[in-house]
Motif scaffolding. Structure first.
Motif, PDB file in Angstrom:
ATOM      1  N   SER A 131       0.184  13.636  -8.702  1.00 52.36           N
ATOM      2  CA  SER A 131       0.974  13.174  -6.523  1.00 52.36           C
ATOM      3  C   SER A 131       2.157  14.523  -6.428  1.00 52.36           C
ATOM      4  CB  SER A 131       1.898  11.962  -6.970  1.00 52.36           C
ATOM      5  OG  SER A 131       1.188  11.219  -7.259  1.00 52.36           O
ATOM      6  N   TYR A 132       0.827  15.708  -4.920  1.00 48.53           N
ATOM      7  CA  TYR A 132       2.335  16.372  -4.437  1.00 48.53           C
ATOM      8  C   TYR A 132       3.407  15.814  -4.024  1.00 48.53           C
ATOM      9  CZ  TYR A 132       3.568  20.262  -1.597  1.00 48.53           C
ATOM     10  OH  TYR A 132       4.348  21.361  -0.985  1.00 48.53           O
ATOM     11  N   ALA A 133       2.888  14.723  -3.772  1.00 49.90           N
ATOM     12  CA  ALA A 133       4.161  13.626  -2.563  1.00 49.90           C
ATOM     13  C   ALA A 133       3.482  12.382  -2.793  1.00 49.90           C
ATOM     14  CB  ALA A 133       4.410  14.453  -1.270  1.00 49.90           C
ATOM     15  N   GLN A 134       4.932  11.608  -3.410  1.00 45.71           N
ATOM     16  CA  GLN A 134       4.348   9.988  -3.120  1.00 45.71           C
ATOM     17  C   GLN A 134       5.235   9.323  -2.029  1.00 45.71           C
ATOM     18  OE1 GLN A 134       6.109   8.788  -7.418  1.00 45.71           O
ATOM     19  NE2 GLN A 134       3.945   9.531  -8.093  1.00 45.71           N
ATOM     20  N   ASN A 135       4.297   8.069  -1.839  1.00 44.40           N
ATOM     21  CA  ASN A 135       5.359   6.868  -0.047  1.00 44.40           C
ATOM     22  C   ASN A 135       4.955   7.513   0.377  1.00 44.40           C
ATOM     23  OD1 ASN A 135       4.964   5.912  -2.957  1.00 44.40           O
ATOM     24  ND2 ASN A 135       6.979   5.158  -2.928  1.00 44.40           N
ATOM     25  N   ILE A 183       0.703  -1.538   0.032  1.00 45.18           N
ATOM     26  CA  ILE A 183       0.059   0.269  -0.095  1.00 45.18           C
ATOM     27  C   ILE A 183       0.981   1.576  -0.390  1.00 45.18           C
ATOM     28  CG2 ILE A 183      -1.708   1.636   1.546  1.00 45.18           C
ATOM     29  CD1 ILE A 183      -2.574  -1.580  -0.154  1.00 45.18           C
ATOM     30  N   HIS A 184       0.742   1.917  -0.696  1.00 49.31           N
ATOM     31  CA  HIS A 184       1.444   3.189  -0.816  1.00 49.31           C
ATOM     32  C   HIS A 184       0.313   4.027  -1.018  1.00 49.31           C
ATOM     33  CE1 HIS A 184       5.035   1.327  -1.106  1.00 49.31           C
ATOM     34  NE2 HIS A 184       5.028   0.989  -2.650  1.00 49.31           N
ATOM     35  N   HIS A 185       0.891   5.233  -0.201  1.00 42.58           N
ATOM     36  CA  HIS A 185      -0.400   6.448   0.003  1.00 42.58           C
ATOM     37  C   HIS A 185       0.676   7.987  -0.817  1.00 42.58           C
ATOM     38  CE1 HIS A 185      -2.821   4.351   2.168  1.00 42.58           C
ATOM     39  NE2 HIS A 185      -2.333   4.425   3.186  1.00 42.58           N
ATOM     40  N   HIS A 186      -0.386   8.353  -1.863  1.00 40.28           N
ATOM     41  CA  HIS A 186      -0.261   9.677  -2.559  1.00 40.28           C
ATOM     42  C   HIS A 186      -0.483  10.956  -1.993  1.00 40.28           C
ATOM     43  CE1 HIS A 186       1.918   6.714  -4.662  1.00 40.28           C
ATOM     44  NE2 HIS A 186       0.956   6.496  -5.432  1.00 40.28           N
ATOM     45  N   PHE A 187      -0.088  11.892  -1.764  1.00 40.95           N
ATOM     46  CA  PHE A 187      -0.583  13.210  -1.469  1.00 40.95           C
ATOM     47  C   PHE A 187      -1.271  13.598  -2.833  1.00 40.95           C
ATOM     48  CE2 PHE A 187      -1.165  17.964   0.048  1.00 40.95           C
ATOM     49  CZ  PHE A 187      -2.058  17.217   1.621  1.00 40.95           C
ATOM     50  N   LEU A 188      -2.702  13.532  -2.985  1.00 40.15           N
ATOM     51  CA  LEU A 188      -2.827  13.963  -4.456  1.00 40.15           C
ATOM     52  C   LEU A 188      -3.667  15.221  -4.511  1.00 40.15           C
ATOM     53  CD1 LEU A 188      -5.213  11.118  -5.418  1.00 40.15           C
ATOM     54  CD2 LEU A 188      -2.399  11.836  -6.116  1.00 40.15           C
ATOM     55  N   VAL A 189      -3.544  16.435  -5.144  1.00 40.18           N
ATOM     56  CA  VAL A 189      -4.073  17.493  -5.859  1.00 40.18           C
ATOM     57  C   VAL A 189      -4.565  17.447  -6.994  1.00 40.18           C
ATOM     58  CG1 VAL A 189      -2.676  18.533  -4.301  1.00 40.18           C
ATOM     59  CG2 VAL A 189      -1.481  18.814  -6.694  1.00 40.18           C
ATOM     60  N   SER A 190      -5.380  18.314  -7.736  1.00 40.45           N
ATOM     61  CA  SER A 190      -5.847  18.007  -8.675  1.00 40.45           C
ATOM     62  C   SER A 190      -5.454  19.764  -9.486  1.00 40.45           C
ATOM     63  CB  SER A 190      -7.844  18.994  -8.078  1.00 40.45           C
ATOM     64  OG  SER A 190      -7.535  20.760  -8.173  1.00 40.45           O
ATOM     65  N   ASP A 191      -5.581  20.243 -10.675  1.00 37.46           N
ATOM     66  CA  ASP A 191      -5.426  21.232 -11.794  1.00 37.46           C
ATOM     67  C   ASP A 191      -5.835  22.187 -10.493  1.00 37.46           C
ATOM     68  OD1 ASP A 191      -8.184  21.060 -12.126  1.00 37.46           O
ATOM     69  OD2 ASP A 191      -7.593  20.277 -14.631  1.00 37.46           O
ATOM     70  N   ILE A 192      -6.703  22.312 -10.219  1.00 31.65           N
ATOM     71  CA  ILE A 192      -6.795  24.535  -9.146  1.00 31.65           C
ATOM     72  C   ILE A 192      -6.798  24.031  -8.179  1.00 31.65           C
ATOM     73  CG2 ILE A 192      -9.447  23.990 -11.103  1.00 31.65           C
ATOM     74  CD1 ILE A 192     -10.513  23.534  -8.146  1.00 31.65           C
ATOM     75  N   THR A 193      -6.075  23.020  -7.606  1.00 32.61           N
ATOM     76  CA  THR A 193      -5.329  23.305  -6.214  1.00 32.61           C
ATOM     77  C   THR A 193      -4.199  24.336  -6.020  1.00 32.61           C
ATOM     78  OG1 THR A 193      -6.030  21.086  -6.402  1.00 32.61           O
ATOM     79  CG2 THR A 193      -4.386  21.878  -3.680  1.00 32.61           C
ATOM     80  N   ALA A 212      -8.219  22.157  -1.087  1.00 32.48           N
ATOM     81  CA  ALA A 212      -8.207  20.263  -0.998  1.00 32.48           C
ATOM     82  C   ALA A 212      -7.297  19.509  -1.390  1.00 32.48           C
ATOM     83  CB  ALA A 212      -9.114  19.867   0.048  1.00 32.48           C
ATOM     84  N   ALA A 213      -7.466  18.708  -0.607  1.00 29.76           N
ATOM     85  CA  ALA A 213      -5.397  17.293  -0.852  1.00 29.76           C
ATOM     86  C   ALA A 213      -6.713  16.521  -0.463  1.00 29.76           C
ATOM     87  CB  ALA A 213      -4.978  17.331  -0.491  1.00 29.76           C
ATOM     88  N   ALA A 214      -6.310  15.639  -1.150  1.00 34.54           N
ATOM     89  CA  ALA A 214      -6.621  13.658  -1.082  1.00 34.54           C
ATOM     90  C   ALA A 214      -5.436  12.856  -0.431  1.00 34.54           C
ATOM     91  CB  ALA A 214      -7.771  13.214  -2.018  1.00 34.54           C
ATOM     92  N   ILE A 215      -5.642  11.875  -0.018  1.00 38.22           N
ATOM     93  CA  ILE A 215      -4.269  11.116   0.388  1.00 38.22           C
ATOM     94  C   ILE A 215      -4.790   9.297  -0.195  1.00 38.22           C
ATOM     95  CG2 ILE A 215      -3.498   9.079   1.345  1.00 38.22           C
ATOM     96  CD1 ILE A 215      -2.989  11.410   3.961  1.00 38.22           C
ATOM     97  N   ALA A 216      -4.715   8.829  -1.003  1.00 37.68           N
ATOM     98  CA  ALA A 216      -5.433   8.040  -2.319  1.00 37.68           C
ATOM     99  C   ALA A 216      -3.620   7.005  -2.691  1.00 37.68           C
ATOM    100  CB  ALA A 216      -6.065   8.063  -3.109  1.00 37.68           C
TER     101      ALA A 216
END
Length: 373
Positions: free
Chosen positions: A260-264, A184-194, A244-248
């Protein structure tokens, strides 16, 4: 101009052109062999149908696929890693199996979750994956025959066992046909408007937020952490929220076109989840198998010792023992036990005969190949 007077750039282009011609020739051979394998798969399907009579033939053989993948890894001479090499064969087998009869696989959804990723890892992308909203629904889908197989999580290396999955085995007729272990690798995700400098909230499943606590404390300590029903739901919410951001995981990022703003970012680098493949048929021995069973013990001193002693006596490796309260009240405790070996092995049969003498009930949940990928 002679070859000796070629410029470095023209020499590079010539060498690359030669290699590309070689690759094209190899690709042609690979394509021909894949087509030949697919034709063999169609012939297998025809033979199975011819001799099946009125019964519907079983096209998917978990033990056979495990053997093919092990053989593939044994033949691997590099430079690809064994797992990557075997994953290519998994996709070829998945596509060939779809020619025989597409496998329908139910998984704990929604789309974009790690359970879907586990389903694709085990069955390949040619399987027909069906998202369901609850573990109970996956069990019912398989038991009714609406799906050939199901994929459910059973334990996480940091969060422990998924009790809801274990409890469903007590009342269901389904059998365990395989397992998948997913890193399981969690990534810190953002969108194009973040606007990353103004992130004030982070969405994710409660377990994922817990598994990434240290990273969040170090990088976004002021952001509100909001638990949602799944990591996929967390990713879905980002499209309309600039702060907002998401972890997924990767599959959710691809599904919702996120970056991915940051990985693992998980606190434990070896964080992994084990998933079970459930089906309706017994699986033959592959040569590297595991067996799962559930037993109830009598309410008497030394019951647990008497339960486990036959495994020690017959030198059988126990890989997991989990205790659950009985939902009916008839049993004081039920024990879920995993061990190495197949129920058709003589030593396993001897051990189970000894176990049966000391328990009030014993139910074999399945013998199945150990996870290959």
């Amino acid at each position: 101009m002679s070859d000796n007077n070629q410029t470095p750039n023209s020499q590079e282009q010539q060498e690359l052109a030669e290699l590309r011609d070689k690759i094209d020739a190899i690709d042609t051979q690979i394509g021909d062999l894949i087509s030949a394998r697919a034709s063999c798969a169609q012939n297998v399907a025809e033979i199975k149908k011819r001799y099946a009579g009125e019964a519907f033939p079983n096209f998917y053989r978990p033990e056979r696929e495990a053997q093919v993948l092990h053989k593939a890894m044994a033949r691997n001479k590099g430079p690809l890693h064994d797992e990557e090499y075997a994953r290519l064969f998994r996709e070829i087998m998945s596509a060939c199996l779809a020619l025989e009869n597409p496998v329908k696989v139910a998984y704990l959804g929604p789309e974009g979750t790690y359970t879907q990723q586990a389903a694709l890892k085990h069955f390949g992308h040619s399987a027909q994956a069906v998202s369901l909203s609850a573990i109970d629904e996956v069990f019912r889908e398989v038991a009714s025959g609406a799906s050939h197989y199901g994929v459910v999580p059973v334990e996480n290396s940091t969060e422990g066992v998924v009790t809801h999955t274990l409890d469903n085995f007590l009342s269901s007729s389904v059998k365990i046909c395989g397992e998948v272990v997913l890193r399981i690798h969690h990534h810190f995700l953002v969108s194009d408007i973040t606007r990353t400098e103004h992130i004030s909230r982070v969405y994710s499943h409660a377990q994922s937020l817990s598994q990434c606590r240290k990273w969040l404390d170090a990088h976004f300590p002021q952001a509100e952490r909001i638990a949602v029903s799944s990591n996929s739901e967390a990713a879905r919410r980002l499209k309309g929220e600039w702060n907002a951001a998401a972890i997924a995981g990767e599959i959710a990022a691809e599904l919702y076109d996120l970056k991915s703003y940051a990985q693992n970012i998980e606190d434990q680098p070896d964080n992994s989840t084990r998933f079970l493949i459930i089906g309706s048929e017994d699986v033959g021995p592959s040569g590297n198998d595991k067996t799962s069973l559930v037993v109830s013990t009598r309410n008497e001193p030394g019951a647990l010792h008497d339960l486990l002693e036959p495994f020690h006596h017959h030198k059988i490796d126990l890989t997991r023992v989990e205790t659950r309260p009985s939902p009916t009240g008839t049993w004081n405790y039920v024990f879920f036990i995993d061990f190495s070996g197949h129920v058709q092995d003589n030593v396993v049969q001897a051990a189970l005969q000894d176990v049966a003498k000391n328990v009030s009930d014993l139910k074999i949940l399945g013998s199945y190949p150990k996870g290959v990928l």
